[in-house]
Structures are given as C-alpha cells and as structure tokens.
Design an enzyme around this catalytic site. Structure first.
Site, mmCIF file in Angstrom:
data_model
loop_
_atom_site.group_PDB
_atom_site.id
_atom_site.type_symbol
_atom_site.label_atom_id
_atom_site.label_comp_id
_atom_site.label_asym_id
_atom_site.label_seq_id
_atom_site.Cartn_x
_atom_site.Cartn_y
_atom_site.Cartn_z
ATOM 1 N N LYS A 11 6.431 30.230 73.663
ATOM 2 C CA LYS A 11 6.138 31.336 72.828
ATOM 3 C C LYS A 11 5.085 32.153 74.004
ATOM 4 O O LYS A 11 5.184 33.264 74.062
ATOM 5 C CB LYS A 11 5.089 30.967 71.725
ATOM 6 N N ARG A 86 -0.606 30.793 61.320
ATOM 7 C CA ARG A 86 -0.031 29.696 61.500
ATOM 8 C C ARG A 86 0.028 28.717 59.935
ATOM 9 O O ARG A 86 0.549 27.500 59.951
ATOM 10 C CB ARG A 86 -1.044 28.737 62.387
ATOM 11 N N ARG A 125 4.945 18.756 81.030
ATOM 12 C CA ARG A 125 3.986 19.779 81.435
ATOM 13 C C ARG A 125 2.560 18.977 81.553
ATOM 14 O O ARG A 125 1.522 19.359 82.440
ATOM 15 C CB ARG A 125 3.952 21.037 80.324
ATOM 16 N N ARG A 131 -2.780 17.311 82.091
ATOM 17 C CA ARG A 131 -3.522 17.488 80.621
ATOM 18 C C ARG A 131 -3.713 16.124 80.147
ATOM 19 O O ARG A 131 -2.714 15.779 79.200
ATOM 20 C CB ARG A 131 -2.830 18.539 79.753
ATOM 21 N N ARG A 142 1.220 17.703 66.777
ATOM 22 C CA ARG A 142 1.316 19.111 66.596
ATOM 23 C C ARG A 142 2.792 19.682 66.030
ATOM 24 O O ARG A 142 2.901 20.461 65.490
ATOM 25 C CB ARG A 142 1.348 19.774 68.030
HETATM 26 P P1 AMP Z 1 -1.877 27.075 70.779
HETATM 27 O O1 AMP Z 1 -2.055 27.491 72.351
HETATM 28 O O2 AMP Z 1 -1.266 28.358 70.320
HETATM 29 O O3 AMP Z 1 -0.759 25.727 70.825
HETATM 30 O O4 AMP Z 1 -3.157 26.612 70.332
HETATM 31 C C1 AMP Z 1 -3.759 25.656 70.787
HETATM 32 C C2 AMP Z 1 -4.819 25.205 69.411
HETATM 33 O O5 AMP Z 1 -5.484 25.912 69.072
HETATM 34 C C3 AMP Z 1 -3.581 24.610 68.238
HETATM 35 O O6 AMP Z 1 -3.092 23.161 68.299
HETATM 36 C C4 AMP Z 1 -4.733 24.433 67.226
HETATM 37 O O7 AMP Z 1 -5.640 23.415 67.157
HETATM 38 C C5 AMP Z 1 -5.546 26.059 67.486
HETATM 39 N N1 AMP Z 1 -5.122 27.093 66.872
HETATM 40 C C6 AMP Z 1 -4.464 28.196 67.660
HETATM 41 N N2 AMP Z 1 -4.340 29.099 66.662
HETATM 42 C C7 AMP Z 1 -4.357 28.483 65.671
HETATM 43 C C8 AMP Z 1 -4.189 29.126 64.326
HETATM 44 N N3 AMP Z 1 -3.398 30.375 64.107
HETATM 45 N N4 AMP Z 1 -4.605 28.288 63.142
HETATM 46 C C9 AMP Z 1 -5.293 27.297 63.381
HETATM 47 N N5 AMP Z 1 -5.410 26.657 64.507
HETATM 48 C C10 AMP Z 1 -4.941 27.044 65.661
#
Ligand code: AMP
Length: 192
Positions: A11, A86, A125, A131, A142
């Site tokens: 994404k 989300r 990754r 990481r 996740r």
């Molecule tokens: P991402 O890089 O989009 O996968 O986001 C990394 C982490 O940030 C996620 O695993 C969540 O813990 C938190 N996060 C990001 N966006 C959201 C959202 N819209 N609602 C809740 N948690 C979020």
C-alpha cells in the site's frame, strides 16, 4: 481516495506513486505514528507499545489525528489516505467529518493479495531491514486484525459503489499500472 489492503500488500509504495500521479498528498497514519514514536512525542509514547504488538491504536486517538491532518491546507485539491480508516468506527468518523465540508470519498482502491505470499514478503523485509520487532507472530497478528477489523470497511464502501478492486500481486510497476487503469475506467483521470 483511500487505498486499502492487508499489511504488506504494498500500500505505502503504491500510495506515494498514486498520490503523485493525482497531484494530492498521500497521508499515512502509520507514518505519522512512526514519526511520533521516533521523535518521542506524547502521542508517540502512547502508541509505541500498541503498534509494536500489531494492535490498532484506539479510534479516539487516530480519528483526532486525522481531523487535524485533514484541516491542513494541502488537502484542498483532494487527498489519498493510506492505512486509514481501518475500522468501521473510523469510516463513520471520516464520513461525518467530510460531510461537514460537503465532501466524500470518491474511490477506494482495494489491493487484493494472497495472505501467505504477503506474510513471506513481510518476513523477508523484517530480516533485510533488521526490524527485530516484526516477528512472525506479530506479522500474523496484524493479518488477523486486518481480516476482523479492517476488511469489513470494504463492504461499507462497496455498498456506496466506491470500491475499485485491483490485483495486488506482481511487481510495483504492474500493480501501479493496474490501479491507474482501474481508476480511469471508473472515470477518475490523473491530473494533466
Ligand atoms: P501501517 O504502517 O499502516 O501498517 O501502520 C502501522 C501501525 O500503526 C499499525 O499496525 C497500527 O498499530 C497503527 N495504525 C496505523 N493506522 C491506524 C489506524 N487507522 N487505526 C489504528 N491504528 C493504526
């Protein structure tokens, strides 16, 4: 516009390119949280543990962050959200927030991927980028959170006729081409 897909579906990369093609900012809540964690802000401290465990940050915090971000000037021509909403609660918040300005989401790009392939990509990754927090357990968690909390938002937008389904497997360029073609077919052409 929104871009939705399982964690690791690519994404972020697609969001950056797509937003550039349409001349709008790409807004990633994940990136905003990571920047806050890195800078040791209050918000960063609140979300550090939650994000490391692969849980979702509470809607109350995430929604306020989006309210602030969408109040900034650069979103006037439009915006692409990556990683938000989300949850169905976040969809409701966003819908009301935009409605206050007479706006709504035009299109939701759904990247469709194979879970096993995506988990493999993420494990690779995490090794390559060191990481250490991205253990297989967290990565799988996740994916489960995506399936239970986030996948239902696609039904909400599908009922509004906004979802553009795109095959997310393939090279970055292949997927980018498919996204542009699918959006154009829906009548959304990039900025000249
Ligand atoms: P991402 O890089 O989009 O996968 O986001 C990394 C982490 O940030 C996620 O695993 C969540 O813990 C938190 N996060 C990001 N966006 C959201 C959202 N819209 N609602 C809740 N948690 C979020």
């Amino acid at each position: 516009m929104l871009i939705v897909g399982a964690p690791g579906a690519g994404k972020g990369t697609q969001a950056t390119d797509l937003a550039a093609a349409y001349g709008v900012p790409a807004i990633s809540t994940g990136d905003i949280f990571r920047a806050n964690i890195k800078n040791g802000t209050d918000l960063g401290k609140q979300v550090q543990e939650i994000t490391a465990q692969g849980q979702l940050v509470p809607d109350s915090l995430t929604n306020e962050l989006i309210r602030d971000r969408l109040a900034q000037r650069d979103v006037t021509p439009g915006f692409l959200l990556d990683g938000y909403p989300r949850t169905v609660g976040q969809v409701d918040f966003l819908t009301d927030l935009l409605a206050e300005q007479g706006a709504s989401i035009d299109a939701v790009v759904q990247l469709v991927t194979d879970t096993d392939a995506v988990v493999e990509r993420l494990l690779k990754r995490s090794e390559e980028q060191g990481r250490v927090d991205d253990t297989e357990e967290v990565i799988r968690h996740r994916q489960e959170v995506y399936a239970t909390e986030t996948a239902p938002i696609i039904d909400v937008y599908a009922a509004r006729g906004a979802v553009v389904e795109v095959d997310g497997m393939g090279t970055v360029e292949e997927v980018a081409q498919r996204i542009l073609a699918a959006l154009e077919a829906k009548g959304f052409s990039p900025a000249a």
